[in-house]
Design a protein around this motif. Structure first.
Motif, PDB file in Angstrom:
ATOM      1  N   UNK A   6       0.822  -1.218   0.000  1.00  0.00           N
ATOM      2  CA  UNK A   6       0.000   0.000   0.000  1.00  0.00           C
ATOM      3  C   UNK A   6       0.848   1.256   0.000  1.00  0.00           C
ATOM      4  N   UNK A   7       1.928   1.273   0.793  1.00  0.00           N
ATOM      5  CA  UNK A   7       2.780   2.469   0.787  1.00  0.00           C
ATOM      6  C   UNK A   7       3.633   2.531  -0.477  1.00  0.00           C
ATOM      7  N   UNK A   8       3.947   1.359  -1.045  1.00  0.00           N
ATOM      8  CA  UNK A   8       4.665   1.370  -2.324  1.00  0.00           C
ATOM      9  C   UNK A   8       3.817   2.062  -3.383  1.00  0.00           C
ATOM     10  N   UNK A   9       2.531   1.704  -3.460  1.00  0.00           N
ATOM     11  CA  UNK A   9       1.653   2.280  -4.479  1.00  0.00           C
ATOM     12  C   UNK A   9       1.289   3.730  -4.167  1.00  0.00           C
ATOM     13  N   UNK A  10       1.289   4.083  -2.882  1.00  0.00           N
ATOM     14  CA  UNK A  10       0.865   5.429  -2.499  1.00  0.00           C
ATOM     15  C   UNK A  10       1.997   6.447  -2.517  1.00  0.00           C
ATOM     16  N   UNK A  11       3.225   5.997  -2.217  1.00  0.00           N
ATOM     17  CA  UNK A  11       4.275   7.013  -2.047  1.00  0.00           C
ATOM     18  C   UNK A  11       5.649   6.651  -2.592  1.00  0.00           C
ATOM     19  N   UNK A  12       5.916   5.374  -2.836  1.00  0.00           N
ATOM     20  CA  UNK A  12       7.284   5.018  -3.214  1.00  0.00           C
ATOM     21  C   UNK A  12       7.501   4.897  -4.716  1.00  0.00           C
ATOM     22  N   UNK A  13       6.444   4.829  -5.511  1.00  0.00           N
ATOM     23  CA  UNK A  13       6.625   4.865  -6.966  1.00  0.00           C
ATOM     24  C   UNK A  13       5.780   5.996  -7.543  1.00  0.00           C
ATOM     25  N   UNK A  14       6.301   6.639  -8.554  1.00  0.00           N
ATOM     26  CA  UNK A  14       5.630   7.780  -9.178  1.00  0.00           C
ATOM     27  C   UNK A  14       5.021   7.375 -10.515  1.00  0.00           C
ATOM     28  N   UNK A  15       4.145   8.223 -11.015  1.00  0.00           N
ATOM     29  CA  UNK A  15       3.555   7.994 -12.334  1.00  0.00           C
ATOM     30  C   UNK A  15       4.663   7.821 -13.368  1.00  0.00           C
ATOM     31  N   UNK A  16       4.520   6.786 -14.213  1.00  0.00           N
ATOM     32  CA  UNK A  16       5.529   6.494 -15.222  1.00  0.00           C
ATOM     33  C   UNK A  16       6.513   5.433 -14.790  1.00  0.00           C
ATOM     34  N   UNK A  17       6.603   5.183 -13.489  1.00  0.00           N
ATOM     35  CA  UNK A  17       7.469   4.115 -12.993  1.00  0.00           C
ATOM     36  C   UNK A  17       6.711   2.792 -13.049  1.00  0.00           C
ATOM     37  N   UNK A  18       7.419   1.703 -12.802  1.00  0.00           N
ATOM     38  CA  UNK A  18       6.833   0.387 -13.060  1.00  0.00           C
ATOM     39  C   UNK A  18       6.485  -0.380 -11.791  1.00  0.00           C
ATOM     40  N   UNK A  19       5.543  -1.308 -11.969  1.00  0.00           N
ATOM     41  CA  UNK A  19       5.138  -2.231 -10.919  1.00  0.00           C
ATOM     42  C   UNK A  19       4.841  -3.563 -11.586  1.00  0.00           C
TER      43      UNK A  19
END
Length: 531
Positions: free
Chosen positions: A353-366
């Motif tokens: 949840x914190x990865x999706x909310x704060x640790x990756x930005x738009x344009x980065x990958x998951x």
């Protein structure tokens, strides 16, 4: 030929039916006896008479694990393992409770930590059952840790992508749904699936491969007094630095018994040893993580390789999909509640949840994969069938998808949503979208419960009881009933309220009402997506 109860979606079932029809030359309207004879002739013999369905008395999520294990006493190992599961058939493990336990028993699945709703008590019970089985000479090849070998792709649509081989997708956005002033941080997450070939149905889940917070991994390396750049081998057989492996491959939340035993042997402080032994006997305190254990065992001399051999694998997180491909195309939307809390003076963070909310930005990958729903949790096949949906908090996610699907397919069936959260002013998730559906007639009824807006807390189950007469009318008219959200409290309270509505409005005894609700479930009209 493939029954509706089989764990396949419509596309998979259609393919299998066509395959067997082509194999046997059977026409669609063939007599069942002809089907049986033809299958026997083409598959090398006669079709045996179906065995009676096995009764899994422990397959009841309301039963404590001790009661479930008592009901499985004397059963084969795979049935005892099944009784240890959370009994939700939620699919978070990539299996159902029965198939996950059978895969472990056969040695096909070596990851014993996939039942996330069961948590520590399920993991510990599985290890106990396997240890007893091994001591009795019934070894199954499963080990306490390891990669998920048996959870192969069950998508059937883009089978090359799975939890063992996730697709690397781009994050489009992660925007806050709560208004400033809320105590929560709930995100609407949009991920781009372009180029993957991945398809999903409403009711499916998206598996997200999380990564641990680098700050936590660094603090753990410091506590171990280890070299962060030392090369280690992960469960999948790849080599990488210790720090990177801790970020990407291992669960840093729940310390294993093996880790605690290792640390007990590497310290001389009698008080710390006593504390750790007590954890082995009675369990690790809630919220206690791997770093906490190292802080108890200060001064322990261990290598990074020794430590990671005791850690559980970092499992994917499954999120109910909050979109319909009919509306959003090659995107997938999620509703994610960011988990952050303080314990023992340290800020704790939810991994995904914190990865999706704060640790990756738009344009980065998951890294993601689609986990099909096996339990029929999707919109009715008949567009005229009414739907009753109960989804407080992030449990609203699949119902946003359901409403999009019904709107895009112009389904005529009525739709009723019960939604709840803390404050109407701050926490009314998807308010604009829901009100648009009301105005257009897609959403026939919307009943809300905001628990912190008055002295008396009101929840979705209270709204159900307040509208008991109409709720009963919908059920009597053939409505499907869906619940999504927390299994430990909300889902049980909703189930209890549903039985109370049936008893009061149907003029039934408690036993008769319970039987009615059970029949709703067995007939495919009561579905739960709980965790």
């Amino acid at each position: 030929m493939i029954p509706e109860s089989a764990p396949f979606n419509e596309e998979q079932r259609a393919w299998l039916n066509g395959f067997f029809a082509g194999l046997t030359g059977i026409k669609a309207d063939a007599d069942p006896a002809v089907v049986s004879q033809a299958l026997g002739a083409n598959l090398g013999g006669t079709v045996a008479e179906a065995e009676p369905e096995e009764d899994f008395a422990w397959h009841d999520s309301s039963l404590p694990i001790v009661d479930r294990m008592a009901l499985a006493e004397g059963k084969p190992t795979e049935r005892k393992l099944m009784a240890a599961m959370a009994q939700l058939d939620c699919g978070s493990c990539g299996y159902l409770c029965q198939t996950y336990s059978e895969a472990i028993a056969r040695g096909e699945e070596t990851n014993l930590t996939l039942c996330s709703p069961g948590g520590k008590e399920t993991k510990q019970m599985i290890k106990k059952i396997l240890a007893e089985s091994d001591s009795a000479g019934n070894g199954n090849g499963a080990s306490p840790n390891g990669s998920s070998n048996g959870a192969a792709a069950r998508n059937g649509k883009a089978a090359q992508w799975s939890r063992n081989n996730p697709f690397t997708a781009k994050l489009i956005e992660s925007r806050e749904l709560n208004v400033e002033g809320s105590a929560k941080d709930t995100r609407h997450v949009v991920i781009d699936l372009t180029g993957s070939g991945l398809k999903y149905d409403v009711g499916d889940a998206l598996g997200v491969m999380p990564e641990n917070c680098p700050d936590l991994a660094n603090r753990l390396v410091e506590a171990m007094a280890a070299d962060p750049n030392v090369t280690v081998t992960t469960p999948s057989g790849t080599t990488k630095s210790l720090l990177k492996a801790l970020c990407e491959d291992y669960c840093l939340k729940d310390p294993s018994d093996e880790l605690i035993e290792l640390l007990i042997d590497r310290i001389t402080d009698a008080s710390a040893q006593s504390t750790l032994r007590n954890m082995l006997d009675v369990g690790v305190p809630d919220g206690f993580d791997v770093l906490d254990v190292f802080e108890v065992a200060k001064g322990a001399t261990v290598s990074g390789t020794e430590v990671i051999e005791t850690l559980d694998p970092l499992n994917p997180r499954l999120y109910s999909i909050a979109s319909s491909m009919k509306r959003v195309g090659d995107q997938v939307h999620l509703t994610v509640g960011k988990v952050v809390y303080e314990r023992e003076g340290r800020l704790r963070k939810g991994v995904a949840s914190t990865m999706l909310a704060e640790r990756i930005d738009a344009g980065e990958t998951v890294r993601v994969f689609v986990q099909p729903n096996h339990a029929g949790f999707t919109v009715p096949s008949d567009p005229e069938t009414p739907m009753i949906m109960v989804g407080p908090g992030t449990g609203i996610a699949p119902f946003v998808a359901f409403l999009q699907e019904r709107a895009e397919s112009k389904a005529a069936g009525k739709n009723w949503l019960f939604f709840g959260d803390q404050h109407e002013a701050f926490d009314f998730l998807y308010r604009d979208e829901l009100e648009e559906y009301q105005a257009s007639g897609i959403l026939t009824r919307l009943d809300t419960a905001f628990s912190r807006d008055s002295d008396q807390k009101v929840y979705v189950q209270d709204r159900m009881r307040e509208n008991a007469a109409e709720l009963w009318q919908w059920l009597q008219s053939g409505a499907m009933f869906y619940v999504c959200g927390d299994a430990s409290r909300m889902a049980k309270d909703v189930d209890r309220a549903l039985q109370q509505v049936v008893a009061s409005e149907g003029g039934m005894s408690d036993e008769e009402a319970a039987a009615y609700v059970k029949d709703l479930s067995s007939s495919g009209r009561y579905h739960r997506d709980v965790y």
